[in-house]
Design a protein around this motif. Sequence first.
Motif, mmCIF file in Angstrom:
data_model
loop_
_atom_site.group_PDB
_atom_site.id
_atom_site.type_symbol
_atom_site.label_atom_id
_atom_site.label_comp_id
_atom_site.label_asym_id
_atom_site.label_seq_id
_atom_site.Cartn_x
_atom_site.Cartn_y
_atom_site.Cartn_z
ATOM 1 N N SER A 39 0.884 -1.310 0.739
ATOM 2 C CA SER A 39 0.057 -0.435 0.134
ATOM 3 C C SER A 39 0.516 1.319 -0.293
ATOM 4 O O SER A 39 2.291 1.183 0.502
ATOM 5 N N ARG A 40 0.213 2.408 -0.428
ATOM 6 C CA ARG A 40 1.255 3.800 -1.017
ATOM 7 C C ARG A 40 1.613 4.668 0.833
ATOM 8 O O ARG A 40 2.237 4.818 1.067
ATOM 9 N N ALA A 41 -0.004 3.571 1.531
ATOM 10 C CA ALA A 41 0.418 4.214 3.163
ATOM 11 C C ALA A 41 1.619 4.001 3.956
ATOM 12 O O ALA A 41 2.213 4.307 4.849
ATOM 13 N N THR A 42 1.738 2.370 3.488
ATOM 14 C CA THR A 42 3.105 1.882 3.702
ATOM 15 C C THR A 42 4.505 2.572 3.643
ATOM 16 O O THR A 42 5.113 2.294 4.461
ATOM 17 N N VAL A 43 4.550 2.697 2.217
ATOM 18 C CA VAL A 43 5.139 3.242 1.919
ATOM 19 C C VAL A 43 5.872 5.022 2.513
ATOM 20 O O VAL A 43 6.721 5.222 2.315
ATOM 21 N N GLN A 44 4.276 5.630 2.463
ATOM 22 C CA GLN A 44 5.087 6.801 2.685
ATOM 23 C C GLN A 44 4.692 7.084 4.687
ATOM 24 O O GLN A 44 6.337 7.492 5.081
ATOM 25 N N ASN A 45 3.878 5.631 4.767
ATOM 26 C CA ASN A 45 4.677 5.765 6.782
ATOM 27 C C ASN A 45 6.225 5.779 6.776
ATOM 28 O O ASN A 45 6.974 5.794 7.470
ATOM 29 N N PHE A 46 7.068 4.677 5.645
ATOM 30 C CA PHE A 46 8.414 4.772 5.459
ATOM 31 C C PHE A 46 8.739 5.623 5.599
ATOM 32 O O PHE A 46 10.426 5.494 6.890
ATOM 33 N N PHE A 47 8.698 6.692 5.206
ATOM 34 C CA PHE A 47 9.242 7.432 4.612
ATOM 35 C C PHE A 47 9.118 9.239 5.550
ATOM 36 O O PHE A 47 9.977 10.041 5.792
ATOM 37 N N ALA A 48 8.085 8.409 5.851
ATOM 38 C CA ALA A 48 7.914 9.296 7.545
ATOM 39 C C ALA A 48 8.545 9.092 9.004
ATOM 40 O O ALA A 48 8.006 9.873 9.940
ATOM 41 N N GLU A 49 9.568 7.663 9.466
ATOM 42 C CA GLU A 49 10.209 7.187 10.082
ATOM 43 C C GLU A 49 8.898 6.788 10.943
ATOM 44 O O GLU A 49 9.132 6.944 12.309
ATOM 45 N N LYS A 50 7.763 6.248 10.701
ATOM 46 C CA LYS A 50 7.322 5.859 11.538
ATOM 47 C C LYS A 50 7.341 3.757 10.958
ATOM 48 O O LYS A 50 7.203 3.632 10.484
ATOM 49 N N PRO A 51 6.923 2.900 12.157
ATOM 50 C CA PRO A 51 7.051 1.982 11.983
ATOM 51 C C PRO A 51 6.088 1.288 11.296
ATOM 52 O O PRO A 51 4.784 1.835 10.927
ATOM 53 N N ILE A 52 6.556 0.303 10.344
ATOM 54 C CA ILE A 52 5.814 -0.664 9.295
ATOM 55 C C ILE A 52 6.212 -2.395 10.055
ATOM 56 O O ILE A 52 7.223 -2.725 10.538
ATOM 57 N N GLY A 53 5.488 -2.868 9.131
ATOM 58 C CA GLY A 53 5.997 -4.308 9.332
ATOM 59 C C GLY A 53 7.004 -4.869 8.896
ATOM 60 O O GLY A 53 7.830 -4.112 8.333
ATOM 61 N N ARG A 54 7.944 -5.467 9.674
ATOM 62 C CA ARG A 54 9.429 -5.957 8.978
ATOM 63 C C ARG A 54 9.097 -6.119 7.906
ATOM 64 O O ARG A 54 10.300 -5.886 6.570
#
Length: 782
Positions: A39-54
């Motif tokens: 999902s785009r939200a997962t990529v956005q969270n990654f670049f926002a320095e937020k936790p995502i699934g390993r």
Amino acid sequence: MVVKASRSLKASSTGIRRANRAVMVFATKIDLAAELEISRATVQNFFAEKPIGRENFHKICQALKLPWQEIADLTEEIETDPAEFEKQLSDDSNRSDFAFVPLPTPDLVQTLRQQIQVIIQQQCGSLRVLDMSQPRKLSKIYTEVKLLEKMSSRRWLNIPDLLKASVAIEDDRPCLNCIPQKPLPGFDVVEKHSKLMILGKPGAGKTIFLKQIAIECIEGNFLADRVPIFISLKDFAETPCRDFLHYITAQFATISTIAAQLALTVLIQGNALLLLDGLDEVGPGHRQSILQAVRQFVGRFHANQFVITCRIAAQDYLFEQFTEVEIADFDWLQITNFALKWFADRETSLCFRFMQALQQNRPIQELATNPLLLTLLCLVFEDSGEFAASRAALCKESLQVLLKNWDARRHIERSQAHQDLPLRHKEELLSHIALSMLERGDYFFRQKELEQFICDYRRRLPRAIVKPDDHVDSEAVLKAIEAQHGLLVERARGVYSFPHFIFHEYFAAQRIVSAANGPARERFLQRLVNHVTNRHWREVFLLTMEMLPDTACLVQLIEQKLDCLAQDASLQRVFSWLTQKTEAVSTTANAVELRSRYLELELGPLLDLADCVQLSQSDSLEGDLTLDRLLVRIITLARSLDRALEEAPDLFILTLAHALAHALVQALSCSLHVAPELALVLQALQAQLPLLETERAHAPQFREWWQKPRLAWTVQLRSVIVQYRNLGHDWQLTAHQKRLLQGYYRANQLLLDCLNYASVVTPTTLPKSQGMLLLPATKSQR
């Protein structure tokens, strides 16, 4: 207990800066999400320095061609219950592939090595066995291990081949562990093979070697690019876990979650060195499940390097990908190095005296080729400064270590193949085998013969011990004895022996002693006495004398045997001369000692008595004996000149001639005090010798003189020595008479040694036996 474990990962500030540069290869971040099917939200969270699934974090880093460990913020971790971490690990490890896991960098491998260094040192850095009062640091006693690339038990050799390798010199003590192949340094072999099964006899040093591999690896001296993981298979079998991955990561999780995660990554990418110790120590109830677990784990993580240890004959499962090697027995250099390390903190002379005692005692030296028994010998010597006064007691203690103590102290449960035989009956079985084979002159025996021994022995046991309908495979019993105690060793395919000849001798003596305490007493002692002239039975006699509660009967039988041997007329002629000669010598020395010395002096070279143990080591004999030794030396040098004259170089001829002239001067000097009338005759003989110069140019003249008048000179010399000193006779003994006299001499020596070793000797037996040795029949009258 709560451990740290991350189901989610987030990027660090530094990692995001690298990711923003790397993402430029994509048109937009939405394109990155589309390519990865996330999902785009997962990529956005990654670049926002937020936790995502390993898993998604790994995918993004792989797409950006960045190592995830360098991008992730590993300073903040989520507190997770162990059950959750276990579930996460199970979910990940059950995947058919681990492609989402990035390659570990060398820095991260080294980081993990540093984190587990303390654990490896705790697991493998010390050793405590047998009666050690405290653990010892492994590095201070470890001795280089050598490996055989071809298993001894798989060699296609027959018994004559083994005898040829074991008995280099006729009548010499057999060396049962002689091998025709050269052992290789253990670490070289480990480095060479990615899958290695190390097999060895009990006490051969398998565990110590595996621990040393782990220590050398973690200290960066061996396979420094790998992470060592040491696992005791016995400990693993005693846990409910049957998955090595869970077992390993759980151990690493006690350090940190990062260590557990890195351990998984290292295993997946093949950067681990798995050291699985003691496959034979797994109890019979767990054996199949552990074998299955090992097979699955090796297949799943085949890219790693594996080393497994197991006892010889205990391995009944073939790991197809593994190369099998065998630990070689210690050689003299390894024994020396071990002793130097063992006694390094002790009195300086203690190690020297230990090695000297081993050199002088070959039967005990045989035990030292086994590292465990070498440790026992060091402990004994450390306490007393000498080996046990009773060699039988030392053998018994060594056997107890192999039969019972070694497994019992480590709480190891073995196969039930021969558990219907109590320890006493196992020893009795081995003693039956030992005596029967030794009487046949066999040091090696075929497997079928041993199986028949086992079958016959079990049939003779009372029904209270073995039920009449109880059928046990004799081959299984044989293999169990080999694997569990190492007291029978397969030297080649279907050919066995005892591990050390001293054990063969001890069990044979034990059989005689046990029978000698019953109604068959004299019959078994007579069976022993029949071999009194056979040097291979010497230790059996000595051990029997030590263990017998009353030795009078055995001493009497030996004396009777000696009298029978001495009935030969030529031997009586020798003994009569020996009596006349020694009675004419003025000395306070022991009569038997004097007779022994003169027998060696007169007939030693002829009978090869130099290899015999001296009847006495006293150096108190002077005067007559000194003169007679010099005269015999002159005769010996004259014979050597006769033999060397035709072919030997000039320098050698002159060397012998000078030695003869020097010995004649010494004899002349000695005779002035001991036998003045002889001195005049020796002066005349000396005057006949040509003047000897050191230059080689004079050698031809000496050759010419020795070839012409030398016959008359040597005949005159011998005649003078016979006339004045009653020495140098031409006995003209046949080959049979030589063997008879040689055997008789050794038998006399043996009787004296037996009396010295005897546990109980009556006050009158010892002096009577000693005083009657080497006398003619008319005087001995035992």
